[in-house]
Enzyme design. Structure first.
Site, PDB file in Angstrom:
ATOM      1  N   GLY A 125       6.698   7.856 -19.814  1.00 35.79           N
ATOM      2  CA  GLY A 125       5.800   6.824 -19.320  1.00 35.79           C
ATOM      3  C   GLY A 125       4.694   7.353 -18.425  1.00 35.79           C
ATOM      4  NE  ARG A 126       5.468  10.854 -12.860  1.00 37.23           N
ATOM      5  CZ  ARG A 126       5.263  10.374 -11.638  1.00 37.23           C
ATOM      6  NH1 ARG A 126       4.051  10.335 -11.128  1.00 37.23           N
ATOM      7  NH2 ARG A 126       6.281   9.943 -10.916  1.00 37.23           N
ATOM      8  CB  CYS A 150      -4.881  -6.055  10.887  1.00 44.78           C
ATOM      9  SG  CYS A 150      -6.316  -7.121  10.685  1.00 44.78           S
ATOM     10  CG  ASP A 151       0.525  -2.140   8.946  1.00 45.60           C
ATOM     11  OD1 ASP A 151       0.611  -1.339   9.902  1.00 45.60           O
ATOM     12  OD2 ASP A 151       1.496  -2.462   8.242  1.00 45.60           O
ATOM     13  CE1 TYR A 190       8.166   2.015  -1.189  1.00 44.39           C
ATOM     14  CE2 TYR A 190       6.043   1.137  -1.868  1.00 44.39           C
ATOM     15  CZ  TYR A 190       7.165   1.063  -1.072  1.00 44.39           C
ATOM     16  OH  TYR A 190       7.293   0.054  -0.155  1.00 44.39           O
ATOM     17  CG  ASP A 191       4.766   8.468  -8.105  1.00 48.62           C
ATOM     18  OD1 ASP A 191       5.942   8.775  -8.402  1.00 48.62           O
ATOM     19  OD2 ASP A 191       3.796   8.723  -8.837  1.00 48.62           O
ATOM     20  CE1 TYR A 237       6.922   4.619 -12.224  1.00 44.42           C
ATOM     21  CE2 TYR A 237       5.836   6.703 -12.622  1.00 44.42           C
ATOM     22  CZ  TYR A 237       6.838   5.805 -12.904  1.00 44.42           C
ATOM     23  OH  TYR A 237       7.747   6.096 -13.890  1.00 44.42           O
TER      24      TYR A 237
END
Length: 268
Positions: free
Chosen positions: A146-147, A233-234, A206-207, A262
């Protein structure tokens, strides 16, 4: 359908006893971009017990599967995985089970062509040596690339924004450099993008991807230090904390290549 424990086998027996099953074996995947062995796969000490339960429950074992980790770049990772798969084939034959006909070598192949071309010959050599056609004439090989297919399927454009933005006005700020190695009087540009870690750039978290911005418009002049932030704003929403490139203006577009795997799909 793959399984790696007895509870899954009992569920299959109760719900879909005609299913074609693949025993998923655990892999050594410590060098992978995203290891999976902690979550999936049966250890060698479990194989005989699981094969016995397949027989006891009168289920259909079609073959073996494994996954050496997403983003694998070391062809040697496949050596032990294929040896383990071959051992499961041997154990099943020793038990008098029907001949297995499927080998799923998983996914995680590099999305970049250069990486895939480097790893593919090594995998092919190991398959030919450990699962020769002369010994396994009916074996069906499958994979989950898939990747490899998705990574190059899309590029991302982000904007430094302007008043035309529907959600928020994105901006640029120039602040004195605080890095101890910075020259006296130097400045750092802060760019605020219309996408960030809570959108397409979740792949950074995550990747474990390293992203590279490319200004869509050509620029003259020196490269300057900068930081690129997402639209929230994080304070955690940082795309690149330290980078250098030509100074950009509000409203400019930035290109991010190979953002098809991803990225935007992951938050959903």
């Amino acid at each position: 359908m793959s399984f790696d424990n007895d509870l899954e086998l009992r569920k299959v027996a109760a719900v879909n006893p005609e299913a074609q099953l693949l025993l998923r074996v655990v892999c050594e995947d410590s060098t992978a971009q995203c290891p999976m062995s902690l979550k999936f796969g049966a250890k060698s000490s479990m194989w005989n017990e699981l094969l016995g339960m397949v027989q006891e429950l009168k289920l259909n074992l079609a073959g073996v599967s494994f996954h050496v980790g997403s983003g694998c770049k070391d062809p040697e990772s496949f050596e032990q995985a294929l040896l383990d798969a071959k051992e499961v084939f041997r154990l099943a034959k020793e038990r008098g089970m029907q001949e297995m006909r499927v080998l799923d070598i998983g996914g995680g192949y590099p999305g970049d062509t250069a990486g895939f071309e480097k790893i593919a010959p090594g995998i092919a050599e190991k398959l030919g040596r450990l699962f020769p056609r002369s010994e396994y004439p009916e074996l069906r090989l499958i994979a989950e690339p898939g990747r490899f297919f998705a990574a190059h399927s899309a590029h991302l454009l982000t904007s430094l924004g302007c008043a035309a933005s529907e959600r928020k006005v994105y901006a640029k700020a120039k602040l004195p450099a605080t890095d101890e190695n910075a020259e006296s009087g130097s400045e750092v540009c802060r760019y605020y993008l219309n996408d960030g870690l809570y959108g397409s750039f979740n792949c950074i978290i995550y990747d474990h991807v390293s992203v590279e911005p490319e200004p869509l418009r050509s620029h003259e002049g020196p490269e300057v230090p900068c930081a690129l932030f997402g639209p929230t704003c994080d304070g955690f929403d940082v795309v690149l904390e330290k980078h250098t490139m030509p100074e950009l203006e509000e409203g400019e577009w930035i290109l991010w290549r190979n953002m098809g795997a991803y990225t935007s799909a992951a938050p959903w």
